[in-house]
Design an enzyme around this catalytic site. Structure first.
Site, PDB file in Angstrom:
ATOM      1  N   LYS A  89     124.643 -25.213 -16.560  1.00 20.88           N
ATOM      2  CA  LYS A  89     125.865 -25.622 -15.847  1.00 20.88           C
ATOM      3  C   LYS A  89     127.060 -25.661 -16.809  1.00 20.88           C
ATOM      4  O   LYS A  89     128.123 -25.127 -16.522  1.00 20.88           O
ATOM      5  CB  LYS A  89     125.678 -27.006 -15.185  1.00 20.88           C
ATOM      6  CG  LYS A  89     124.493 -27.090 -14.239  1.00 20.88           C
ATOM      7  CD  LYS A  89     124.354 -28.459 -13.592  1.00 20.88           C
ATOM      8  CE  LYS A  89     124.076 -29.586 -14.562  1.00 20.88           C
ATOM      9  NZ  LYS A  89     122.744 -29.491 -15.238  1.00 20.88           N
ATOM     10  N   ARG A 137     125.253 -36.808  -8.663  1.00 17.70           N
ATOM     11  CA  ARG A 137     123.839 -36.712  -9.012  1.00 17.70           C
ATOM     12  C   ARG A 137     122.966 -37.589  -8.136  1.00 17.70           C
ATOM     13  O   ARG A 137     121.741 -37.591  -8.307  1.00 17.70           O
ATOM     14  CB  ARG A 137     123.668 -37.201 -10.439  1.00 17.70           C
ATOM     15  CG  ARG A 137     123.510 -36.124 -11.476  1.00 17.70           C
ATOM     16  CD  ARG A 137     123.639 -36.837 -12.785  1.00 17.70           C
ATOM     17  NE  ARG A 137     122.857 -36.288 -13.817  1.00 17.70           N
ATOM     18  CZ  ARG A 137     123.357 -35.506 -14.774  1.00 17.70           C
ATOM     19  NH1 ARG A 137     124.603 -35.113 -14.746  1.00 17.70           N
ATOM     20  NH2 ARG A 137     122.585 -35.124 -15.736  1.00 17.70           N
ATOM     21  N   ARG A 155     118.800 -26.033 -27.916  1.00 14.75           N
ATOM     22  CA  ARG A 155     120.258 -26.200 -27.749  1.00 14.75           C
ATOM     23  C   ARG A 155     120.842 -26.946 -28.943  1.00 14.75           C
ATOM     24  O   ARG A 155     120.265 -27.879 -29.461  1.00 14.75           O
ATOM     25  CB  ARG A 155     120.558 -26.991 -26.479  1.00 14.75           C
ATOM     26  CG  ARG A 155     122.059 -27.349 -26.383  1.00 14.75           C
ATOM     27  CD  ARG A 155     122.477 -27.803 -25.020  1.00 14.75           C
ATOM     28  NE  ARG A 155     121.872 -29.055 -24.621  1.00 14.75           N
ATOM     29  CZ  ARG A 155     122.099 -29.644 -23.448  1.00 14.75           C
ATOM     30  NH1 ARG A 155     122.904 -29.071 -22.566  1.00 14.75           N
ATOM     31  NH2 ARG A 155     121.514 -30.780 -23.144  1.00 14.75           N
ATOM     32  N   ARG A 182     121.422 -32.904 -29.446  1.00 18.09           N
ATOM     33  CA  ARG A 182     121.641 -34.120 -28.662  1.00 18.09           C
ATOM     34  C   ARG A 182     120.396 -34.994 -28.716  1.00 18.09           C
ATOM     35  O   ARG A 182     119.286 -34.485 -28.637  1.00 18.09           O
ATOM     36  CB  ARG A 182     121.972 -33.745 -27.212  1.00 18.09           C
ATOM     37  CG  ARG A 182     123.454 -33.664 -26.944  1.00 18.09           C
ATOM     38  CD  ARG A 182     123.794 -33.084 -25.608  1.00 18.09           C
ATOM     39  NE  ARG A 182     123.133 -33.676 -24.447  1.00 18.09           N
ATOM     40  CZ  ARG A 182     123.379 -33.338 -23.193  1.00 18.09           C
ATOM     41  NH1 ARG A 182     124.292 -32.411 -22.935  1.00 18.09           N
ATOM     42  NH2 ARG A 182     122.757 -33.910 -22.188  1.00 18.09           N
ATOM     43  N   ARG A 231     114.156 -36.600 -18.056  1.00 16.72           N
ATOM     44  CA  ARG A 231     115.403 -36.231 -17.351  1.00 16.72           C
ATOM     45  C   ARG A 231     115.086 -35.323 -16.174  1.00 16.72           C
ATOM     46  O   ARG A 231     115.709 -35.433 -15.113  1.00 16.72           O
ATOM     47  CB  ARG A 231     116.369 -35.525 -18.318  1.00 16.72           C
ATOM     48  CG  ARG A 231     117.052 -36.496 -19.260  1.00 16.72           C
ATOM     49  CD  ARG A 231     117.672 -35.786 -20.451  1.00 16.72           C
ATOM     50  NE  ARG A 231     118.692 -34.827 -20.101  1.00 16.72           N
ATOM     51  CZ  ARG A 231     119.088 -33.840 -20.911  1.00 16.72           C
ATOM     52  NH1 ARG A 231     118.544 -33.693 -22.091  1.00 16.72           N
ATOM     53  NH2 ARG A 231     120.036 -33.015 -20.527  1.00 16.72           N
TER      54      ARG A 231
HETATM   55  P1  AP5 Z   1     123.802 -25.940 -20.818  1.00 18.60           P
HETATM   56  O1  AP5 Z   1     124.856 -25.041 -20.273  1.00 18.60           O
HETATM   57  O2  AP5 Z   1     124.169 -26.905 -21.894  1.00 18.60           O
HETATM   58  O3  AP5 Z   1     123.003 -26.644 -19.613  1.00 18.60           O
HETATM   59  P2  AP5 Z   1     123.444 -27.831 -18.642  1.00 18.60           P
HETATM   60  O4  AP5 Z   1     122.944 -27.456 -17.284  1.00 18.60           O
HETATM   61  O5  AP5 Z   1     124.899 -28.137 -18.789  1.00 18.60           O
HETATM   62  O6  AP5 Z   1     122.511 -28.976 -19.237  1.00 18.60           O
HETATM   63  P3  AP5 Z   1     122.789 -30.505 -19.611  1.00 18.60           P
HETATM   64  O7  AP5 Z   1     121.534 -30.939 -20.337  1.00 18.60           O
HETATM   65  O8  AP5 Z   1     124.063 -30.708 -20.338  1.00 18.60           O
HETATM   66  O9  AP5 Z   1     122.843 -31.130 -18.219  1.00 18.60           O
HETATM   67  P4  AP5 Z   1     122.542 -32.533 -17.815  1.00 18.60           P
HETATM   68  O10 AP5 Z   1     123.030 -32.499 -16.429  1.00 18.60           O
HETATM   69  O11 AP5 Z   1     121.179 -33.039 -17.985  1.00 18.60           O
HETATM   70  O12 AP5 Z   1     123.333 -33.417 -18.899  1.00 18.60           O
HETATM   71  P5  AP5 Z   1     124.711 -34.174 -18.847  1.00 18.60           P
HETATM   72  O13 AP5 Z   1     125.389 -33.962 -20.110  1.00 18.60           O
HETATM   73  O14 AP5 Z   1     125.418 -33.917 -17.571  1.00 18.60           O
HETATM   74  O15 AP5 Z   1     122.608 -24.969 -21.351  1.00 18.60           O
HETATM   75  C1  AP5 Z   1     121.442 -25.510 -21.935  1.00 18.60           C
HETATM   76  C2  AP5 Z   1     120.985 -24.580 -23.066  1.00 18.60           C
HETATM   77  O16 AP5 Z   1     120.567 -23.317 -22.519  1.00 18.60           O
HETATM   78  C3  AP5 Z   1     122.085 -24.239 -24.092  1.00 18.60           C
HETATM   79  O17 AP5 Z   1     121.483 -24.110 -25.374  1.00 18.60           O
HETATM   80  C4  AP5 Z   1     122.627 -22.887 -23.628  1.00 18.60           C
HETATM   81  O18 AP5 Z   1     123.117 -22.104 -24.712  1.00 18.60           O
HETATM   82  C5  AP5 Z   1     121.389 -22.236 -22.991  1.00 18.60           C
HETATM   83  N1  AP5 Z   1     121.704 -21.429 -21.816  1.00 18.60           N
HETATM   84  C6  AP5 Z   1     122.648 -21.656 -20.875  1.00 18.60           C
HETATM   85  N2  AP5 Z   1     122.610 -20.717 -19.927  1.00 18.60           N
HETATM   86  C7  AP5 Z   1     121.595 -19.882 -20.268  1.00 18.60           C
HETATM   87  C8  AP5 Z   1     121.050 -18.708 -19.662  1.00 18.60           C
HETATM   88  N3  AP5 Z   1     121.550 -18.230 -18.489  1.00 18.60           N
HETATM   89  N4  AP5 Z   1     120.002 -18.107 -20.259  1.00 18.60           N
HETATM   90  C9  AP5 Z   1     119.489 -18.583 -21.442  1.00 18.60           C
HETATM   91  N5  AP5 Z   1     119.969 -19.672 -22.077  1.00 18.60           N
HETATM   92  C10 AP5 Z   1     121.004 -20.320 -21.473  1.00 18.60           C
HETATM   93  O19 AP5 Z   1     124.199 -35.702 -18.749  1.00 18.60           O
HETATM   94  C11 AP5 Z   1     123.633 -36.372 -19.858  1.00 18.60           C
HETATM   95  C12 AP5 Z   1     123.294 -37.810 -19.454  1.00 18.60           C
HETATM   96  O20 AP5 Z   1     124.505 -38.510 -19.083  1.00 18.60           O
HETATM   97  C13 AP5 Z   1     122.370 -37.975 -18.233  1.00 18.60           C
HETATM   98  O21 AP5 Z   1     121.003 -37.882 -18.576  1.00 18.60           O
HETATM   99  C14 AP5 Z   1     122.775 -39.372 -17.742  1.00 18.60           C
HETATM  100  O22 AP5 Z   1     122.216 -40.380 -18.554  1.00 18.60           O
HETATM  101  C15 AP5 Z   1     124.277 -39.382 -17.964  1.00 18.60           C
HETATM  102  N6  AP5 Z   1     125.030 -38.850 -16.793  1.00 18.60           N
HETATM  103  C16 AP5 Z   1     125.810 -37.723 -16.773  1.00 18.60           C
HETATM  104  N7  AP5 Z   1     126.333 -37.543 -15.555  1.00 18.60           N
HETATM  105  C17 AP5 Z   1     125.873 -38.568 -14.786  1.00 18.60           C
HETATM  106  C18 AP5 Z   1     126.046 -38.908 -13.421  1.00 18.60           C
HETATM  107  N8  AP5 Z   1     126.808 -38.154 -12.589  1.00 18.60           N
HETATM  108  N9  AP5 Z   1     125.412 -40.019 -12.961  1.00 18.60           N
HETATM  109  C19 AP5 Z   1     124.663 -40.794 -13.756  1.00 18.60           C
HETATM  110  N10 AP5 Z   1     124.445 -40.522 -15.072  1.00 18.60           N
HETATM  111  C20 AP5 Z   1     125.056 -39.405 -15.576  1.00 18.60           C
END
Ligand code: AP5
Length: 207
Positions: A14, A86, A120, A153, A164
């Site tokens: 994403k 979420r 990552r 991270r 997660r």
């Molecule tokens: P990346 O693009 O970083 O993936 P992502 O989907 O953004 O993954 P995240 O882990 O950041 O999502 P998340 O939703 O768990 O975490 P968030 O930060 O929102 O890609 C991942 C890897 O794959 C990278 O190395 C990239 O290079 C590679 N890649 C990408 N696309 C690819 C492809 N097509 N092919 C191959 N490789 C690829 O949340 C973190 C924490 O914050 C949560 O656990 C929670 O505690 C809190 N939080 C955040 N938002 C909320 C909310 N709305 N409500 C409650 N708690 C929240």
């Protein structure tokens, strides 16, 4: 301009595609994960509250998230919501202060997510995202964009990643049916290259 939600499991890609959508379509990027990490780095009261939840891979409480997003968004158009909403409560809360026009659902399985997240790395200075296998930096350990240090991270350790994913299945996956029933959901196969995923979404946006 439309308001867009990127929905999908952790590591689905994403954030990677969001960066390009912002560059090429001019969306305002609202990533709740990035906002929370900024609060944690600045050691604000919100950051102190969120830190434990994030390290454990749990969701930060809905009312905290909704108030944080509401302060940032406030009826703007052309917003790209990345990793928000979420939960059902967040989706309903969002509708009280702005509309959702399109939801992109990233379809990818758990093993691919674990593989991607274990390799990552993110820039400690600007937050740019890399992958040691598929998108390595030009100079090992350094950000291509700002020269900052690349770090792993805390919540990308395999046991936290699995948790997660389980939290996603329980709390966030039901939003697929929620948005489908409103006619807003578009499924995109996210097990393809970042460019293919981007092109698939761009096509939906241009339709
Ligand atoms: P990346 O693009 O970083 O993936 P992502 O989907 O953004 O993954 P995240 O882990 O950041 O999502 P998340 O939703 O768990 O975490 P968030 O930060 O929102 O890609 C991942 C890897 O794959 C990278 O190395 C990239 O290079 C590679 N890649 C990408 N696309 C690819 C492809 N097509 N092919 C191959 N490789 C690829 O949340 C973190 C924490 O914050 C949560 O656990 C929670 O505690 C809190 N939080 C955040 N938002 C909320 C909310 N709305 N409500 C409650 N708690 C929240």
């Amino acid at each position: 301009m439309k308001n867009l939600v990127l929905l999908g499991p952790p590591g689905a890609g994403k954030g990677t595609v969001a960066a390009r959508l912002v560059r090429e379509f001019g969306f305002i990027h609202v990533s709740t994960g990035d906002m929370l990490r900024e609060e944690v780095n600045r050691n604000t009261p919100l950051g102190q509250l969120a830190k434990g939840y994030m390290a454990r891979g749990e969701l930060v409480p809905d009312e905290v998230i909704l108030s944080m997003v509401r302060q940032r968004v406030d009826a703007q158009q052309g917003v790209l919501f990345d990793g928000f909403p979420r939960t059902r409560a967040q989706a309903e809360g969002l509708e009280r202060f702005t509309c959702v026009d399109l939801v992109i659902f990233f379809e990818v399985d758990e093993e691919e997510v674990v593989r991607r997240l274990s390799s990552r790395r993110i820039c400690a200075s600007c937050g740019a995202v890399y992958n040691l296998v598929t998108q390595p930096p030009k100079v090992p350990g350094k950000c291509d964009l700002c020269g900052g240090e690349l770090i792993q991270r805390e919540d990308d350790k395999p046991e936290v990643v699995r948790h997660r994913f389980a939290v996603y299945m329980k709390d966030s996956a039901p939003l697929v049916a929620y948005y489908q029933s409103r006619g807003l959901l578009h499924r995109v196969r996210a097990d393809r290259s970042p460019d293919e995923v981007f092109q698939a979404i761009a096509e939906i946006l241009r339709a």
